[in-house]
Design a protein around this motif. Structure first.
Motif, PDB file in Angstrom:
ATOM      1  N   ASP A   9       0.815  -1.213   0.000  1.00  0.00           N
ATOM      2  CA  ASP A   9       0.000   0.000   0.000  1.00  0.00           C
ATOM      3  C   ASP A   9       0.850   1.265   0.000  1.00  0.00           C
ATOM      4  N   ALA A  10       2.034   1.209   0.572  1.00  0.00           N
ATOM      5  CA  ALA A  10       2.935   2.366   0.527  1.00  0.00           C
ATOM      6  C   ALA A  10       3.356   2.647  -0.917  1.00  0.00           C
ATOM      7  N   TYR A  11       3.642   1.601  -1.669  1.00  0.00           N
ATOM      8  CA  TYR A  11       3.970   1.767  -3.086  1.00  0.00           C
ATOM      9  C   TYR A  11       2.753   2.248  -3.877  1.00  0.00           C
ATOM     10  N   PHE A  12       1.575   1.741  -3.531  1.00  0.00           N
ATOM     11  CA  PHE A  12       0.357   2.186  -4.200  1.00  0.00           C
ATOM     12  C   PHE A  12       0.144   3.680  -3.958  1.00  0.00           C
ATOM     13  N   ALA A  13       0.310   4.109  -2.711  1.00  0.00           N
ATOM     14  CA  ALA A  13       0.141   5.530  -2.385  1.00  0.00           C
ATOM     15  C   ALA A  13       1.133   6.379  -3.177  1.00  0.00           C
ATOM     16  N   ALA A  14       2.386   5.961  -3.213  1.00  0.00           N
ATOM     17  CA  ALA A  14       3.415   6.742  -3.905  1.00  0.00           C
ATOM     18  C   ALA A  14       3.157   6.814  -5.405  1.00  0.00           C
ATOM     19  N   LEU A  15       2.891   5.680  -6.031  1.00  0.00           N
ATOM     20  CA  LEU A  15       2.733   5.662  -7.490  1.00  0.00           C
ATOM     21  C   LEU A  15       1.391   6.243  -7.946  1.00  0.00           C
ATOM     22  N   SER A  16       0.365   6.111  -7.141  1.00  0.00           N
ATOM     23  CA  SER A  16      -0.927   6.671  -7.543  1.00  0.00           C
ATOM     24  C   SER A  16      -0.961   8.180  -7.324  1.00  0.00           C
ATOM     25  N   GLN A  17      -0.102   8.696  -6.449  1.00  0.00           N
ATOM     26  CA  GLN A  17      -0.079  10.137  -6.172  1.00  0.00           C
ATOM     27  C   GLN A  17       0.991  10.887  -6.951  1.00  0.00           C
ATOM     28  N   ASP A  18       1.892  10.154  -7.603  1.00  0.00           N
ATOM     29  CA  ASP A  18       2.982  10.805  -8.355  1.00  0.00           C
ATOM     30  C   ASP A  18       2.934  10.313  -9.798  1.00  0.00           C
ATOM     31  N   GLN A  19       2.113  10.980 -10.596  1.00  0.00           N
ATOM     32  CA  GLN A  19       1.899  10.571 -11.986  1.00  0.00           C
ATOM     33  C   GLN A  19       3.200  10.600 -12.786  1.00  0.00           C
ATOM     34  N   LYS A  20       4.058  11.573 -12.500  1.00  0.00           N
ATOM     35  CA  LYS A  20       5.324  11.672 -13.229  1.00  0.00           C
ATOM     36  C   LYS A  20       6.205  10.449 -12.950  1.00  0.00           C
ATOM     37  N   LEU A  21       6.302  10.060 -11.692  1.00  0.00           N
ATOM     38  CA  LEU A  21       7.085   8.875 -11.340  1.00  0.00           C
ATOM     39  C   LEU A  21       6.495   7.639 -12.005  1.00  0.00           C
ATOM     40  N   LEU A  22       5.179   7.494 -11.940  1.00  0.00           N
ATOM     41  CA  LEU A  22       4.514   6.340 -12.553  1.00  0.00           C
ATOM     42  C   LEU A  22       4.767   6.295 -14.052  1.00  0.00           C
ATOM     43  N   ASP A  23       4.582   7.420 -14.723  1.00  0.00           N
ATOM     44  CA  ASP A  23       4.787   7.453 -16.172  1.00  0.00           C
ATOM     45  C   ASP A  23       6.243   7.186 -16.548  1.00  0.00           C
ATOM     46  N   THR A  24       7.168   7.711 -15.763  1.00  0.00           N
ATOM     47  CA  THR A  24       8.593   7.476 -16.029  1.00  0.00           C
ATOM     48  C   THR A  24       8.931   6.003 -15.870  1.00  0.00           C
ATOM     49  N   LEU A  25       8.458   5.403 -14.791  1.00  0.00           N
ATOM     50  CA  LEU A  25       8.700   3.979 -14.538  1.00  0.00           C
ATOM     51  C   LEU A  25       8.147   3.132 -15.677  1.00  0.00           C
ATOM     52  N   VAL A  26       6.890   3.325 -15.991  1.00  0.00           N
ATOM     53  CA  VAL A  26       6.245   2.529 -17.038  1.00  0.00           C
ATOM     54  C   VAL A  26       6.923   2.753 -18.388  1.00  0.00           C
ATOM     55  N   GLY A  27       7.318   3.985 -18.659  1.00  0.00           N
ATOM     56  CA  GLY A  27       7.907   4.307 -19.943  1.00  0.00           C
ATOM     57  C   GLY A  27       9.317   3.798 -20.143  1.00  0.00           C
ATOM     58  N   CYS A  28      10.099   3.671 -19.075  1.00  0.00           N
ATOM     59  CA  CYS A  28      11.503   3.271 -19.231  1.00  0.00           C
ATOM     60  C   CYS A  28      11.749   1.791 -18.967  1.00  0.00           C
ATOM     61  N   ALA A  29      10.950   1.165 -18.112  1.00  0.00           N
ATOM     62  CA  ALA A  29      11.252  -0.207 -17.670  1.00  0.00           C
ATOM     63  C   ALA A  29      10.479  -1.258 -18.453  1.00  0.00           C
ATOM     64  N   ARG A  30      11.141  -2.404 -18.652  1.00  0.00           N
ATOM     65  CA  ARG A  30      10.435  -3.586 -19.159  1.00  0.00           C
ATOM     66  C   ARG A  30      10.103  -4.521 -18.007  1.00  0.00           C
ATOM     67  N   ASP A  31      10.793  -4.331 -16.868  1.00  0.00           N
ATOM     68  CA  ASP A  31      10.516  -5.038 -15.618  1.00  0.00           C
ATOM     69  C   ASP A  31      11.442  -4.450 -14.566  1.00  0.00           C
ATOM     70  N   VAL A  32      11.241  -4.880 -13.315  1.00  0.00           N
ATOM     71  CA  VAL A  32      12.063  -4.402 -12.205  1.00  0.00           C
ATOM     72  C   VAL A  32      12.581  -5.592 -11.403  1.00  0.00           C
ATOM     73  N   TYR A  33      13.681  -5.358 -10.704  1.00  0.00           N
ATOM     74  CA  TYR A  33      14.226  -6.366  -9.797  1.00  0.00           C
ATOM     75  C   TYR A  33      14.882  -5.652  -8.638  1.00  0.00           C
ATOM     76  N   ASP A  34      15.208  -6.410  -7.594  1.00  0.00           N
ATOM     77  CA  ASP A  34      15.835  -5.833  -6.406  1.00  0.00           C
ATOM     78  C   ASP A  34      17.264  -6.330  -6.277  1.00  0.00           C
ATOM     79  N   GLU A  35      17.448  -7.545  -5.856  1.00  0.00           N
ATOM     80  CA  GLU A  35      18.781  -8.100  -5.605  1.00  0.00           C
ATOM     81  C   GLU A  35      19.469  -8.586  -6.881  1.00  0.00           C
ATOM     82  N   GLU A  36      18.773  -9.439  -7.608  1.00  0.00           N
ATOM     83  CA  GLU A  36      19.348 -10.089  -8.780  1.00  0.00           C
ATOM     84  C   GLU A  36      18.333 -10.069  -9.917  1.00  0.00           C
ATOM     85  N   GLU A  37      18.809 -10.063 -11.136  1.00  0.00           N
ATOM     86  CA  GLU A  37      17.902 -10.025 -12.283  1.00  0.00           C
ATOM     87  C   GLU A  37      16.909 -11.187 -12.278  1.00  0.00           C
ATOM     88  N   ARG A  38      17.312 -12.314 -11.713  1.00  0.00           N
ATOM     89  CA  ARG A  38      16.394 -13.463 -11.672  1.00  0.00           C
ATOM     90  C   ARG A  38      15.205 -13.221 -10.735  1.00  0.00           C
TER      91      ARG A  38
END
Length: 181
Positions: free
Chosen positions: A49-78
């Motif tokens: 829900d913290a991520y939902f709040a951030a991405l739903s309230q920051d359209q620029k961040l959401l659009d940038t993420l969606v526009g640049c990424a094909r996927d996301v990862y944290d530790e390792e690409e797998r």
């Protein structure tokens, strides 16, 4: 039994120790949310829900993420193999922020449209101006503000994360509980 804080790469060792000390099925990790303790599912609902709040309230961040990424990862690409399932943890350390981002995109009716495989972790020193560095930093669980700071257990546990971030909630509210009778 206490607040174990960050487990990280020691996760399997600590789980083994607690199982040996308390017995199989006689302990659990729980997260406090107000007066109630929840299992992992409750903690993940708040984390996501913290991520939902951030991405739903920051359209620029959401659009940038969606526009640049094909996927996301944290530790390792797998980590991308986890998809939307928090239970799929192939890396030695738990990764949640990448899964949260994917699940939030589904909740928002959006999906990745870009070419970059984006690590959602704060970039290292000098990398913030690298391609997508600011987006990576904004989505790091140690930097992203927790949407319900009133729920974070005090005193805050400290570590690599910033106070009142999503990671601060996850680590500060984590409890080790032992079954009694």
């Amino acid at each position: 039994m206490g607040r174990p804080g960050r487990l990280g790469r020691r996760r399997d060792e600590l789980v083994g120790r607690w199982t040996q000390e308390y017995g199989p099925g006689n302990w659990r990790l729980a997260w406090q949310a107000g007066p109630v303790c929840h299992g992992l599912d409750g903690a993940l609902a708040l984390y996501e829900d913290a991520y939902f709040a951030a991405l739903s309230q920051d359209q620029k961040l959401l659009d940038t993420l969606v526009g640049c990424a094909r996927d996301v990862y944290d530790e390792e690409e797998r980590d991308t193999a986890s998809g939307l399932d928090y239970a799929v943890q192939a890396s030695p350390a738990t990764h949640l922020q990448d899964i949260s981002v994917r699940r939030v995109l589904v909740r928002l009716g959006r999906w990745f449209e870009g070419d970059a495989l984006l690590r959602v972790r704060a970039p290292g020193q000098g990398e913030e101006d690298a391609p997508h560095g600011r987006t990576r930093a904004a989505l790091d669980s140690g930097r992203l503000p927790f949407h319900r700071p009133d729920l974070i257990v005090r005193p805050l546990l400290t570590g690599w994360w910033q106070p009142f971030s999503v990671e601060c909630f996850y680590q500060s509210n984590k409890l080790l509980q032992k079954r009694t009778a």
